[in-house]
Motif scaffolding. Structure first.
Motif, PDB file in Angstrom:
ATOM      1  N   ILE A 187     -49.412 -19.865 -97.374  1.00  0.00           N
ATOM      2  CA  ILE A 187     -50.136 -18.939 -96.528  1.00  0.00           C
ATOM      3  C   ILE A 187     -50.671 -19.623 -95.272  1.00  0.00           C
ATOM      4  N   TYR A 188     -50.630 -18.905 -94.162  1.00  0.00           N
ATOM      5  CA  TYR A 188     -51.254 -19.311 -92.901  1.00  0.00           C
ATOM      6  C   TYR A 188     -52.285 -18.238 -92.591  1.00  0.00           C
ATOM      7  N   HIS A 189     -53.550 -18.622 -92.455  1.00  0.00           N
ATOM      8  CA  HIS A 189     -54.630 -17.642 -92.482  1.00  0.00           C
ATOM      9  C   HIS A 189     -55.697 -17.968 -91.453  1.00  0.00           C
ATOM     10  N   LEU A 206     -50.128 -17.195 -82.588  1.00  0.00           N
ATOM     11  CA  LEU A 206     -50.254 -15.782 -82.245  1.00  0.00           C
ATOM     12  C   LEU A 206     -51.710 -15.506 -81.930  1.00  0.00           C
ATOM     13  N   SER A 207     -51.964 -14.822 -80.854  1.00  0.00           N
ATOM     14  CA  SER A 207     -53.343 -14.472 -80.521  1.00  0.00           C
ATOM     15  C   SER A 207     -53.439 -12.963 -80.313  1.00  0.00           C
ATOM     16  N   GLY A 208     -54.627 -12.433 -80.523  1.00  0.00           N
ATOM     17  CA  GLY A 208     -54.818 -11.005 -80.360  1.00  0.00           C
ATOM     18  C   GLY A 208     -56.260 -10.622 -80.606  1.00  0.00           C
ATOM     19  N   PHE A 214     -58.724 -13.489 -82.389  1.00  0.00           N
ATOM     20  CA  PHE A 214     -58.187 -14.457 -83.359  1.00  0.00           C
ATOM     21  C   PHE A 214     -57.022 -15.217 -82.744  1.00  0.00           C
ATOM     22  N   THR A 215     -56.777 -16.397 -83.287  1.00  0.00           N
ATOM     23  CA  THR A 215     -55.566 -17.169 -83.002  1.00  0.00           C
ATOM     24  C   THR A 215     -55.047 -17.679 -84.340  1.00  0.00           C
ATOM     25  N   LEU A 216     -53.814 -17.353 -84.642  1.00  0.00           N
ATOM     26  CA  LEU A 216     -53.205 -17.728 -85.922  1.00  0.00           C
ATOM     27  C   LEU A 216     -52.060 -18.695 -85.684  1.00  0.00           C
ATOM     28  N   GLU A 217     -52.114 -19.858 -86.319  1.00  0.00           N
ATOM     29  CA  GLU A 217     -50.959 -20.748 -86.351  1.00  0.00           C
ATOM     30  C   GLU A 217     -49.998 -20.231 -87.415  1.00  0.00           C
ATOM     31  N   ASN A 244     -44.268 -24.156 -80.623  1.00  0.00           N
ATOM     32  CA  ASN A 244     -45.229 -24.725 -79.682  1.00  0.00           C
ATOM     33  C   ASN A 244     -45.618 -23.773 -78.556  1.00  0.00           C
ATOM     34  N   GLU A 245     -45.468 -22.469 -78.787  1.00  0.00           N
ATOM     35  CA  GLU A 245     -45.874 -21.487 -77.786  1.00  0.00           C
ATOM     36  C   GLU A 245     -46.891 -20.527 -78.396  1.00  0.00           C
ATOM     37  N   THR A 246     -47.662 -19.867 -77.542  1.00  0.00           N
ATOM     38  CA  THR A 246     -48.608 -18.851 -77.992  1.00  0.00           C
ATOM     39  C   THR A 246     -48.095 -17.483 -77.565  1.00  0.00           C
ATOM     40  N   VAL A 247     -47.911 -16.613 -78.538  1.00  0.00           N
ATOM     41  CA  VAL A 247     -47.481 -15.237 -78.278  1.00  0.00           C
ATOM     42  C   VAL A 247     -48.705 -14.338 -78.370  1.00  0.00           C
TER      43      VAL A 247
END
Length: 392
Positions: free
Chosen positions: A67-69, A40-42, A78-81, A110-113
């Protein structure tokens, strides 16, 4: 006869064994425990969408509460896996008790939203108050970020029922002399102690160190009458002189949020409160003079005192979130606010209830010797003060 029967049983057992096919031979079952993830990016923005927010925590959990942080950079990016599937993404500053946003989204393998700007605005949860000052207007910075603050007076500070409804109180330099009756000071000092000890946070600038350690407009010695912070913890005297002072950011998290670690601070008035003594175990130095290492900006969440009553403060009594401390890989600890229903599961994985440092119930005290709205241009100090607002 007995021996014959035993022989027949043995032959029958052998015949059963010879009838088993190769396909029936037991094999080891292997389970794939790999969690499928996407990204996820934003861009974290202030509530009005005008200012990027650096140093914000962005996180989520998988179905086993791992947790994924990640942290936003100085431009808010930011880009969050994150694990694949429907997820709740949390965006927070500070420990998440005063400013936080929750986003419902779907993570694809395997995609970026890309999250849009309306989703990633950092929302105000806290109720904020401020006192009018002679030299500062922190309320302008608050409003420029799109957040709301209510004007209160020293008479309000003297009423614990009034200030208990707020989570954060900003004390603009010179506001203590707005009290026409100094007989209010003992009640104000006692109430601020109750406020902070029960989780409220305050910020004071320059002369308003007097709310912390005593005195009126300013302090000229290390043991003025009044205040609620012990004299052994802090001394600030009105001995600074005007001019440009090169400064260094002394905290890695603040430096990441700002995108720089050196700046010039313009002390454009004739004198200012200089921190001459402090307890380093009690205070964290966030910004210091480059040449002398003297603190210019400090904070603590270590305030305790005996005999202080338990008083519900701000939104805490109605919150469905709880502050916990989680240890990330690399032994990095973060304080975040999570839905209370998840706390037992996180504790089972090693999290602890309360912030990573300081007493569980203590709020923060921030103090800057520099102004938040001196006679005009405060330069990079303005970005630092945005950080203060969002991390109380």
């Amino acid at each position: 006869m007995k021996n014959l029967n035993l022989l027949l049983i043995f032959i029958i057992l052998l015949s059963f064994g010879s009838c088993r096919s190769d396909s029936e031979t037991p094999t080891e079952v292997k389970v794939d425990n790999t969690v499928k993830t996407g990204k996820l990016s934003g861009k974290v923005m202030s509530q009005n969408g005008t200012k990027p927010i650096g140093g914000a925590s962005i996180f989520t959990f998988d179905d086993k509460y791992k947790i994924y942080h990640t942290i936003s950079d100085s431009d808010g990016n930011f880009t969050l896996e994150a694990p694949v599937g429907n997820q709740t993404i949390h965006i927070q500053t500070g420990n998440g008790s005063n400013f936080r946003t929750e986003i419902a989204t779907t993570v694809k393998n395997n995609e970026t939203v890309n999250l849009n700007a309306n989703q990633t605005k950092l929302n105000q949860v806290a109720k904020i108050a401020y006192l009018k000052g002679s030299y500062d207007k922190i309320e302008d910075i608050i409003q420029n970020l799109g957040y709301n603050a209510t004007l209160i007076t020293n008479a309000d500070l003297a009423n614990i029922n009034t200030i208990a409804q707020y989570d954060i109180i900003f004390l603009n330099c010179g506001s203590r002399n707005y009290s026409a009756n100094q007989s209010l000071y003992p009640a104000i000092d006692a109430n601020l102690a109750i406020f902070v000890a029960n989780g409220g946070s305050i910020y004071a600038s320059d002369w308003d160190v007097s709310y912390l350690v005593g005195g009126t407009d300013y302090t000229s010695n290390c043991s003025p009458a009044g205040g609620f912070v012990p004299d052994t913890k802090l001394c600030s005297t009105d001995t600074g002189s005007s001019g440009i002072i090169p400064a260094t950011v002394n905290n890695a998290g603040l430096s990441t949020a700002l995108g720089f670690n050196t700046l010039n601070i313009d002390f454009d008035l004739g004198a200012w409160q200089k921190i001459t003594n402090y307890d380093p175990a009690y205070w964290e130095v966030l910004v210091k003079e480059t040449s002398s290492n003297s603190p210019l900006m400090i904070r603590t969440n270590h305030f305790t005192a005996t005999g202080i009553p338990t008083t519900p403060i701000g939104n805490a009594p109605n919150s469905t979130f709880t502050t916990v401390c989680i240890t990330l890989p690399g032994n990095i600890q973060i304080s975040i606010s999570v839905p209370t229903i998840t706390v037992p599961y996180l504790v089972a994985l090693g999290a602890t209830v309360g912030p990573c440092s300081g007493p569980t119930n203590s709020g923060y005290i921030y103090y800057t010797s520099f102004h938040n709205h001196a006679t005009g241009n405060i330069g990079n100090a303005g970005v630092i003060l945005q950080y203060v607002i969002l991390n109380l």
